[in-house]
Write an enzyme that holds these catalytic residues in place. Structure first.
Site, PDB file in Angstrom:
ATOM      1  N   THR A 122     -40.030 -42.760  79.782  1.00 14.26           N
ATOM      2  CA  THR A 122     -38.859 -42.254  80.493  1.00 14.26           C
ATOM      3  C   THR A 122     -39.180 -42.215  81.984  1.00 14.26           C
ATOM      4  OG1 THR A 122     -38.205 -40.915  78.593  1.00 14.26           O
ATOM      5  CG2 THR A 122     -37.268 -40.318  80.730  1.00 14.26           C
ATOM      6  N   PHE A 152     -34.789 -42.952  72.359  1.00 11.09           N
ATOM      7  CA  PHE A 152     -33.910 -41.810  72.068  1.00 11.09           C
ATOM      8  C   PHE A 152     -34.335 -41.187  70.732  1.00 11.09           C
ATOM      9  CE2 PHE A 152     -31.492 -44.838  74.619  1.00 11.09           C
ATOM     10  CZ  PHE A 152     -31.050 -44.040  75.663  1.00 11.09           C
ATOM     11  N   CYS A 263     -39.062 -33.637  76.310  1.00  9.58           N
ATOM     12  CA  CYS A 263     -38.028 -34.419  76.996  1.00  9.58           C
ATOM     13  C   CYS A 263     -37.098 -33.585  77.872  1.00  9.58           C
ATOM     14  CB  CYS A 263     -37.200 -35.197  75.969  1.00  9.58           C
ATOM     15  SG  CYS A 263     -38.123 -36.482  75.104  1.00  9.58           S
TER      16      CYS A 263
END
Length: 433
Positions: A122, A152, A263
Protein backbone atom coordinates in the site's frame (compact mmCIF):
# COMPACT_ATOMS: atom_id res chain seq x y z
CA UNK A 1 4.23 -17.02 -15.37
CA UNK A 2 7.35 -16.82 -13.22
CA UNK A 3 6.65 -14.52 -10.29
CA UNK A 4 8.98 -13.21 -7.60
CA UNK A 5 7.35 -11.86 -4.44
CA UNK A 6 9.61 -9.53 -2.46
CA UNK A 7 8.52 -9.74 1.16
CA UNK A 8 7.03 -12.65 3.12
CA UNK A 9 4.82 -10.65 5.43
CA UNK A 10 1.06 -10.91 5.48
CA UNK A 11 0.43 -9.63 1.95
CA UNK A 12 3.45 -11.22 0.32
CA UNK A 13 2.96 -14.69 1.77
CA UNK A 14 -0.79 -14.88 1.15
CA UNK A 15 -0.46 -13.45 -2.38
CA UNK A 16 2.49 -15.69 -3.24
CA UNK A 17 0.74 -18.83 -2.05
CA UNK A 18 -2.46 -17.96 -3.92
CA UNK A 19 -0.62 -17.15 -7.16
CA UNK A 20 1.13 -20.51 -6.87
CA UNK A 21 -2.24 -22.17 -6.37
CA UNK A 22 -3.34 -20.58 -9.66
CA UNK A 23 -0.52 -22.53 -11.32
CA UNK A 24 2.19 -19.86 -11.53
CA UNK A 25 5.79 -20.51 -10.49
CA UNK A 26 6.36 -18.32 -7.42
CA UNK A 27 9.43 -17.58 -5.34
CA UNK A 28 9.07 -15.50 -2.19
CA UNK A 29 12.16 -13.53 -1.19
CA UNK A 30 12.96 -11.97 2.16
CA UNK A 31 16.00 -10.60 3.97
CA UNK A 32 14.89 -12.08 7.28
CA UNK A 33 16.78 -15.38 7.53
CA UNK A 34 14.62 -16.52 10.43
CA UNK A 35 11.46 -16.15 8.33
CA UNK A 36 12.90 -17.96 5.32
CA UNK A 37 14.32 -20.78 7.46
CA UNK A 38 10.94 -21.19 9.14
CA UNK A 39 9.09 -21.26 5.82
CA UNK A 40 11.53 -23.76 4.34
CA UNK A 41 10.90 -25.93 7.42
CA UNK A 42 7.14 -25.67 6.90
CA UNK A 43 6.44 -23.20 9.72
CA UNK A 44 4.17 -20.23 8.94
CA UNK A 45 5.24 -17.03 10.76
CA UNK A 46 1.72 -15.52 10.84
CA UNK A 47 -1.70 -16.90 11.72
CA UNK A 48 -4.19 -16.92 8.87
CA UNK A 49 -6.80 -19.67 8.56
CA UNK A 50 -5.90 -22.14 5.81
CA UNK A 51 -2.56 -20.56 4.93
CA UNK A 52 -0.44 -23.39 6.32
CA UNK A 53 -2.20 -25.99 4.16
CA UNK A 54 -2.08 -23.74 1.08
CA UNK A 55 1.67 -23.19 1.45
CA UNK A 56 2.34 -26.85 2.15
CA UNK A 57 0.42 -28.11 -0.87
CA UNK A 58 2.06 -25.68 -3.31
CA UNK A 59 5.55 -26.30 -1.97
CA UNK A 60 4.92 -30.03 -2.40
CA UNK A 61 3.73 -29.41 -5.97
CA UNK A 62 6.94 -27.51 -6.75
CA UNK A 63 5.17 -24.23 -7.56
CA UNK A 64 6.20 -22.28 -4.44
CA UNK A 65 9.56 -21.82 -2.82
CA UNK A 66 11.44 -19.39 -0.58
CA UNK A 67 14.90 -17.87 -0.69
CA UNK A 68 17.19 -15.17 0.67
CA UNK A 69 19.03 -14.92 -2.66
CA UNK A 70 17.18 -12.41 -4.85
CA UNK A 71 19.93 -12.48 -7.47
CA UNK A 72 19.32 -16.18 -8.10
CA UNK A 73 15.66 -15.78 -9.05
CA UNK A 74 15.03 -12.26 -10.31
CA UNK A 75 16.66 -12.52 -13.78
CA UNK A 76 14.05 -15.11 -14.86
CA UNK A 77 11.01 -13.33 -13.46
CA UNK A 78 8.16 -12.16 -15.69
CA UNK A 79 6.71 -10.13 -12.84
CA UNK A 80 8.22 -8.89 -9.58
CA UNK A 81 5.79 -7.92 -6.84
CA UNK A 82 6.94 -5.55 -4.11
CA UNK A 83 5.13 -6.59 -0.93
CA UNK A 84 7.19 -4.97 1.80
CA UNK A 85 6.00 -3.00 4.80
CA UNK A 86 4.97 0.66 4.53
CA UNK A 87 4.46 1.63 8.19
CA UNK A 88 3.50 5.12 9.29
CA UNK A 89 6.53 7.36 9.46
CA UNK A 90 7.15 8.91 12.83
CA UNK A 91 6.42 12.61 13.07
CA UNK A 92 4.22 13.20 10.02
CA UNK A 93 2.09 10.09 9.55
CA UNK A 94 3.28 9.58 5.96
CA UNK A 95 3.91 6.04 4.74
CA UNK A 96 7.54 5.01 5.20
CA UNK A 97 8.58 4.03 1.68
CA UNK A 98 12.20 3.22 2.46
CA UNK A 99 11.66 -0.53 2.07
CA UNK A 100 9.88 -0.05 -1.27
CA UNK A 101 12.62 2.15 -2.66
CA UNK A 102 15.36 -0.14 -1.32
CA UNK A 103 13.71 -3.05 -3.15
CA UNK A 104 13.65 -1.02 -6.37
CA UNK A 105 17.35 -0.17 -5.99
CA UNK A 106 18.31 -3.79 -5.40
CA UNK A 107 16.23 -5.31 -8.19
CA UNK A 108 17.14 -2.82 -10.93
CA UNK A 109 20.35 -4.46 -12.23
CA UNK A 110 18.80 -7.92 -11.96
CA UNK A 111 15.66 -7.37 -14.06
CA UNK A 112 15.37 -8.83 -17.54
CA UNK A 113 13.95 -6.91 -20.48
CA UNK A 114 10.17 -7.05 -20.43
CA UNK A 115 9.86 -7.56 -16.68
CA UNK A 116 6.91 -5.93 -14.92
CA UNK A 117 7.50 -4.50 -11.45
CA UNK A 118 4.27 -4.41 -9.45
CA UNK A 119 3.65 -2.43 -6.28
CA UNK A 120 1.55 -4.73 -4.10
CA UNK A 121 2.38 -2.77 -0.97
CA UNK A 122 0.00 0.00 0.00
CA UNK A 123 1.74 3.13 -1.25
CA UNK A 124 0.81 6.81 -1.70
CA UNK A 125 0.04 8.37 -5.05
CA UNK A 126 3.19 8.83 -7.11
CA UNK A 127 5.18 5.96 -5.57
CA UNK A 128 5.11 4.03 -8.84
CA UNK A 129 6.60 7.06 -10.58
CA UNK A 130 9.49 7.10 -8.14
CA UNK A 131 10.05 3.33 -8.38
CA UNK A 132 10.22 3.69 -12.16
CA UNK A 133 12.65 6.60 -11.85
CA UNK A 134 14.93 4.64 -9.49
CA UNK A 135 15.16 1.70 -11.86
CA UNK A 136 15.56 3.98 -14.88
CA UNK A 137 18.47 5.85 -13.27
CA UNK A 138 20.33 2.62 -12.56
CA UNK A 139 19.46 0.88 -15.85
CA UNK A 140 18.65 3.50 -18.51
CA UNK A 141 18.48 1.00 -21.37
CA UNK A 142 16.28 -1.59 -19.65
CA UNK A 143 12.83 -2.25 -21.13
CA UNK A 144 10.48 -2.68 -18.17
CA UNK A 145 7.13 -1.58 -16.76
CA UNK A 146 5.92 -0.51 -13.34
CA UNK A 147 2.35 -1.22 -12.28
CA UNK A 148 0.17 -0.90 -9.20
CA UNK A 149 -1.92 -3.81 -7.90
CA UNK A 150 -3.25 -2.94 -4.43
CA UNK A 151 -4.53 -5.69 -2.17
CA UNK A 152 -7.94 -5.70 -0.46
CA UNK A 153 -7.48 -8.65 1.87
CA UNK A 154 -9.24 -8.97 5.20
CA UNK A 155 -7.11 -10.61 7.85
CA UNK A 156 -8.81 -13.83 8.84
CA UNK A 157 -10.43 -14.22 5.41
CA UNK A 158 -7.50 -13.38 3.13
CA UNK A 159 -7.38 -16.54 1.04
CA UNK A 160 -11.06 -16.37 0.18
CA UNK A 161 -10.74 -12.65 -0.56
CA UNK A 162 -7.84 -13.31 -2.92
CA UNK A 163 -9.51 -16.17 -4.78
CA UNK A 164 -13.04 -14.73 -4.84
CA UNK A 165 -12.48 -10.97 -4.88
CA UNK A 166 -15.04 -8.23 -5.32
CA UNK A 167 -12.62 -6.75 -7.81
CA UNK A 168 -8.98 -6.81 -8.87
CA UNK A 169 -7.50 -3.35 -9.41
CA UNK A 170 -4.52 -2.95 -11.71
CA UNK A 171 -2.96 0.40 -12.45
CA UNK A 172 -0.85 0.51 -15.60
CA UNK A 173 0.65 3.11 -17.89
CA UNK A 174 1.41 0.80 -20.82
CA UNK A 175 -0.16 -2.12 -22.69
CA UNK A 176 2.61 -4.60 -21.86
CA UNK A 177 2.05 -4.29 -18.11
CA UNK A 178 -1.69 -4.68 -18.61
CA UNK A 179 -1.21 -7.82 -20.69
CA UNK A 180 1.11 -9.46 -18.15
CA UNK A 181 -1.19 -8.72 -15.19
CA UNK A 182 -4.23 -9.92 -17.12
CA UNK A 183 -2.42 -13.20 -17.74
CA UNK A 184 -1.45 -13.51 -14.07
CA UNK A 185 -5.07 -12.99 -12.98
CA UNK A 186 -6.62 -14.99 -15.83
CA UNK A 187 -7.80 -17.81 -13.49
CA UNK A 188 -9.98 -15.23 -11.72
CA UNK A 189 -11.40 -13.57 -14.80
CA UNK A 190 -12.67 -16.93 -16.00
CA UNK A 191 -14.95 -16.82 -12.95
CA UNK A 192 -16.17 -13.34 -13.89
CA UNK A 193 -14.26 -11.55 -11.13
CA UNK A 194 -14.07 -7.99 -12.38
CA UNK A 195 -10.63 -6.82 -13.40
CA UNK A 196 -10.55 -3.03 -13.18
CA UNK A 197 -7.86 -1.44 -15.32
CA UNK A 198 -6.94 2.17 -14.61
CA UNK A 199 -3.96 4.48 -14.44
CA UNK A 200 -1.21 3.72 -11.95
CA UNK A 201 -1.97 6.79 -9.85
CA UNK A 202 -5.69 6.02 -9.77
CA UNK A 203 -4.96 2.50 -8.51
CA UNK A 204 -2.67 3.83 -5.79
CA UNK A 205 -5.36 6.21 -4.59
CA UNK A 206 -8.13 3.60 -4.84
CA UNK A 207 -6.59 1.54 -2.04
CA UNK A 208 -6.43 4.48 0.37
CA UNK A 209 -9.87 5.74 -0.58
CA UNK A 210 -11.42 2.31 0.03
CA UNK A 211 -9.89 1.91 3.48
CA UNK A 212 -10.72 5.48 4.47
CA UNK A 213 -14.36 4.97 3.47
CA UNK A 214 -14.66 1.75 5.47
CA UNK A 215 -13.02 3.43 8.46
CA UNK A 216 -15.57 6.23 8.08
CA UNK A 217 -18.45 3.75 8.33
CA UNK A 218 -16.97 2.30 11.52
CA UNK A 219 -16.46 5.68 13.18
CA UNK A 220 -19.92 6.82 12.07
CA UNK A 221 -21.76 3.87 13.62
CA UNK A 222 -19.68 4.20 16.79
CA UNK A 223 -20.83 7.79 17.20
CA UNK A 224 -24.43 6.76 16.48
CA UNK A 225 -24.02 4.07 19.17
CA UNK A 226 -23.07 6.75 21.70
CA UNK A 227 -26.16 8.72 20.73
CA UNK A 228 -28.33 5.60 21.05
CA UNK A 229 -27.21 5.17 24.65
CA UNK A 230 -28.26 8.75 25.40
CA UNK A 231 -31.69 8.62 23.73
CA UNK A 232 -32.68 5.08 24.66
CA UNK A 233 -32.45 3.44 21.24
CA UNK A 234 -30.73 0.19 20.22
CA UNK A 235 -27.90 0.72 17.74
CA UNK A 236 -28.41 -2.79 16.37
CA UNK A 237 -31.87 -1.75 15.20
CA UNK A 238 -30.56 1.52 13.81
CA UNK A 239 -27.70 -0.22 11.96
CA UNK A 240 -30.16 -2.68 10.45
CA UNK A 241 -32.49 0.14 9.53
CA UNK A 242 -29.85 1.99 7.55
CA UNK A 243 -27.82 -1.01 6.40
CA UNK A 244 -30.70 -2.54 4.46
CA UNK A 245 -30.63 0.54 2.25
CA UNK A 246 -28.78 -0.69 -0.85
CA UNK A 247 -27.05 2.67 -1.14
CA UNK A 248 -25.44 2.17 2.28
CA UNK A 249 -25.06 -1.58 2.91
CA UNK A 250 -24.81 -3.35 6.24
CA UNK A 251 -21.11 -4.21 6.30
CA UNK A 252 -18.87 -2.25 8.67
CA UNK A 253 -21.88 -0.99 10.60
CA UNK A 254 -21.19 -3.07 13.70
CA UNK A 255 -20.35 -0.77 16.63
CA UNK A 256 -17.42 -1.64 18.86
CA UNK A 257 -14.24 -0.40 20.50
CA UNK A 258 -12.79 1.21 17.36
CA UNK A 259 -10.76 -0.02 14.41
CA UNK A 260 -7.16 -1.19 14.52
CA UNK A 261 -4.90 -3.49 12.55
CA UNK A 262 -2.29 -3.09 9.86
CA UNK A 263 -4.34 -1.06 7.37
CA UNK A 264 -6.95 1.42 8.56
CA UNK A 265 -4.84 3.36 11.10
CA UNK A 266 -1.79 3.85 8.89
CA UNK A 267 -3.71 4.24 5.63
CA UNK A 268 -5.99 7.00 6.93
CA UNK A 269 -2.95 8.88 8.24
CA UNK A 270 -1.10 8.44 4.94
CA UNK A 271 -4.14 9.67 3.00
CA UNK A 272 -4.35 12.75 5.22
CA UNK A 273 -0.69 13.48 4.51
CA UNK A 274 -1.22 13.05 0.77
CA UNK A 275 -4.13 15.50 0.91
CA UNK A 276 -1.97 18.02 2.74
CA UNK A 277 0.90 17.59 0.27
CA UNK A 278 -1.37 18.22 -2.72
CA UNK A 279 -3.36 21.05 -1.15
CA UNK A 280 -6.59 19.04 -0.87
CA UNK A 281 -7.28 18.63 2.87
CA UNK A 282 -9.52 15.69 3.77
CA UNK A 283 -11.57 16.96 6.68
CA UNK A 284 -13.89 13.96 6.87
CA UNK A 285 -10.96 11.53 7.11
CA UNK A 286 -9.32 13.78 9.70
CA UNK A 287 -12.46 13.56 11.83
CA UNK A 288 -12.58 9.78 11.39
CA UNK A 289 -9.05 9.42 12.75
CA UNK A 290 -9.86 11.58 15.78
CA UNK A 291 -13.14 9.80 16.50
CA UNK A 292 -11.38 6.43 16.40
CA UNK A 293 -8.52 7.52 18.66
CA UNK A 294 -11.02 8.93 21.16
CA UNK A 295 -13.12 5.77 20.88
CA UNK A 296 -10.37 3.39 21.92
CA UNK A 297 -9.48 5.55 24.92
CA UNK A 298 -13.15 5.85 25.93
CA UNK A 299 -13.64 2.08 26.10
CA UNK A 300 -11.41 1.78 29.15
CA UNK A 301 -13.48 4.46 30.88
CA UNK A 302 -16.66 2.61 29.87
CA UNK A 303 -15.45 -0.43 31.82
CA UNK A 304 -14.48 1.74 34.80
CA UNK A 305 -17.92 3.37 34.80
CA UNK A 306 -19.60 -0.04 34.64
CA UNK A 307 -17.68 -1.02 37.77
CA UNK A 308 -18.97 2.06 39.57
CA UNK A 309 -15.93 4.30 39.26
CA UNK A 310 -14.13 3.23 42.45
CA UNK A 311 -11.95 0.56 40.88
CA UNK A 312 -8.56 0.54 42.63
CA UNK A 313 -7.71 -3.04 43.55
CA UNK A 314 -10.32 -4.54 41.21
CA UNK A 315 -9.60 -7.29 38.68
CA UNK A 316 -10.92 -7.32 35.12
CA UNK A 317 -10.85 -10.22 32.65
CA UNK A 318 -10.38 -9.26 28.99
CA UNK A 319 -11.51 -11.77 26.38
CA UNK A 320 -9.75 -10.97 23.13
CA UNK A 321 -6.58 -8.98 22.56
CA UNK A 322 -6.10 -8.90 18.79
CA UNK A 323 -7.68 -6.08 16.78
CA UNK A 324 -10.13 -8.55 15.21
CA UNK A 325 -10.89 -12.26 15.22
CA UNK A 326 -9.03 -14.90 13.19
CA UNK A 327 -5.66 -13.18 13.35
CA UNK A 328 -2.76 -12.82 15.76
CA UNK A 329 -2.24 -9.19 14.72
CA UNK A 330 -1.98 -6.72 17.62
CA UNK A 331 -1.20 -3.61 15.58
CA UNK A 332 -3.25 -0.68 16.93
CA UNK A 333 -5.59 -3.08 18.70
CA UNK A 334 -8.18 -1.37 20.95
CA UNK A 335 -7.05 -3.75 23.70
CA UNK A 336 -3.81 -1.78 24.01
CA UNK A 337 -5.61 1.42 25.03
CA UNK A 338 -8.15 -0.42 27.16
CA UNK A 339 -5.49 -2.20 29.19
CA UNK A 340 -3.55 1.04 29.65
CA UNK A 341 -6.65 2.87 30.92
CA UNK A 342 -7.60 0.10 33.33
CA UNK A 343 -4.09 -0.27 34.70
CA UNK A 344 -3.81 3.50 35.17
CA UNK A 345 -6.96 3.32 37.31
CA UNK A 346 -5.39 0.69 39.56
CA UNK A 347 -7.09 -2.36 38.05
CA UNK A 348 -5.35 -5.72 37.68
CA UNK A 349 -5.97 -6.92 34.14
CA UNK A 350 -6.05 -10.52 33.00
CA UNK A 351 -6.22 -11.48 29.35
CA UNK A 352 -6.97 -14.40 27.08
CA UNK A 353 -6.91 -14.61 23.28
CA UNK A 354 -7.09 -17.78 21.13
CA UNK A 355 -4.14 -16.69 18.92
CA UNK A 356 -2.77 -13.33 20.00
CA UNK A 357 -1.16 -13.83 23.40
CA UNK A 358 2.41 -14.18 22.17
CA UNK A 359 2.20 -11.15 19.88
CA UNK A 360 0.50 -9.12 22.61
CA UNK A 361 3.45 -9.58 24.95
CA UNK A 362 5.49 -7.30 22.72
CA UNK A 363 3.05 -4.39 23.02
CA UNK A 364 1.23 -4.81 26.35
CA UNK A 365 3.06 -4.93 29.67
CA UNK A 366 1.76 -5.97 33.06
CA UNK A 367 -1.02 -8.17 31.66
CA UNK A 368 -1.71 -11.48 33.42
CA UNK A 369 -2.22 -14.14 30.75
CA UNK A 370 -4.63 -17.02 31.21
CA UNK A 371 -5.07 -20.40 29.54
CA UNK A 372 -8.76 -20.02 28.68
CA UNK A 373 -11.81 -17.79 29.12
CA UNK A 374 -12.96 -19.32 32.39
CA UNK A 375 -9.59 -19.19 34.10
CA UNK A 376 -9.49 -15.55 33.07
CA UNK A 377 -12.88 -14.89 34.71
CA UNK A 378 -12.23 -16.76 37.96
CA UNK A 379 -12.54 -14.21 40.79
CA UNK A 380 -12.63 -11.18 38.47
CA UNK A 381 -14.90 -8.21 39.12
CA UNK A 382 -15.95 -8.00 35.47
CA UNK A 383 -15.44 -9.79 32.17
CA UNK A 384 -15.00 -7.65 29.06
CA UNK A 385 -15.36 -8.96 25.49
CA UNK A 386 -12.94 -6.97 23.34
CA UNK A 387 -12.55 -9.15 20.22
CA UNK A 388 -15.33 -11.00 18.38
CA UNK A 389 -13.75 -14.48 18.39
CA UNK A 390 -16.23 -17.31 17.80
CA UNK A 391 -15.00 -18.86 21.05
CA UNK A 392 -16.60 -15.96 22.94
CA UNK A 393 -19.99 -16.12 21.22
CA UNK A 394 -21.33 -19.08 23.20
CA UNK A 395 -19.83 -18.76 26.67
CA UNK A 396 -21.45 -20.73 29.47
CA UNK A 397 -22.98 -17.70 31.17
CA UNK A 398 -24.12 -19.70 34.17
CA UNK A 399 -20.57 -20.89 34.73
CA UNK A 400 -19.31 -17.34 34.23
CA UNK A 401 -21.67 -16.06 36.93
CA UNK A 402 -20.35 -18.65 39.35
CA UNK A 403 -16.73 -17.73 38.66
CA UNK A 404 -16.95 -13.92 38.72
CA UNK A 405 -16.62 -12.04 42.00
CA UNK A 406 -19.19 -9.64 40.53
CA UNK A 407 -21.45 -10.95 37.78
CA UNK A 408 -20.75 -8.17 35.25
CA UNK A 409 -20.34 -8.66 31.51
CA UNK A 410 -19.18 -5.69 29.44
CA UNK A 411 -19.76 -6.67 25.83
CA UNK A 412 -17.87 -4.28 23.55
CA UNK A 413 -18.84 -6.30 20.46
CA UNK A 414 -22.57 -6.80 21.17
CA UNK A 415 -22.24 -10.56 20.84
CA UNK A 416 -25.08 -11.23 23.29
CA UNK A 417 -28.61 -10.04 23.93
CA UNK A 418 -29.46 -8.34 27.19
CA UNK A 419 -32.29 -10.81 27.79
CA UNK A 420 -30.03 -13.88 27.52
CA UNK A 421 -27.35 -12.40 29.79
CA UNK A 422 -29.67 -11.09 32.47
CA UNK A 423 -31.61 -14.39 32.47
CA UNK A 424 -28.41 -15.99 33.77
CA UNK A 425 -28.17 -13.44 36.57
CA UNK A 426 -25.41 -11.24 35.12
CA UNK A 427 -25.34 -7.47 34.73
CA UNK A 428 -24.97 -6.52 31.08
CA UNK A 429 -23.30 -3.46 29.59
CA UNK A 430 -23.10 -3.28 25.79
CA UNK A 431 -22.35 -0.69 23.12
CA UNK A 432 -25.16 1.59 21.95
CA UNK A 433 -27.90 -0.53 23.53
Amino acid sequence: MRIVMIGTGYVGLVSGACFADFGHQVTCVDKDKGKIDALLAGRIPIFEPGLDQLVESNVAAGRLDFTLDIAAVLPEADAVFIAVGTPSRRGDGHADLSYVYAAAEEMAPLLRDGAVVVDKSTVPVGTGDEVEAIIRRKCPDLKFSVASNPEFLREGAAIDDFKRPDRVVIGVNDEHAEKVLQEIYRPLTRNDSPLLVMSRRAAELTKYAANAFLATKISFINEIADLCEKVGADVVDVARGIGTDSRIGGRFLQPGPGYGGSCFPKDTLALLKTGQDFGAPLQIVESVVKVNDDRKKAMGQKVINALGGDVAGKTVALLGLTFKANTDDMRDSPAIDIVAALQAAGITVRGYDPEGMETSKAVISGLHYCDDSYQCMDGADAVVIVTEWDAFRALDLGRAKGLLARPLLVDLRNLYSREDVEKQGLEYVAVGR
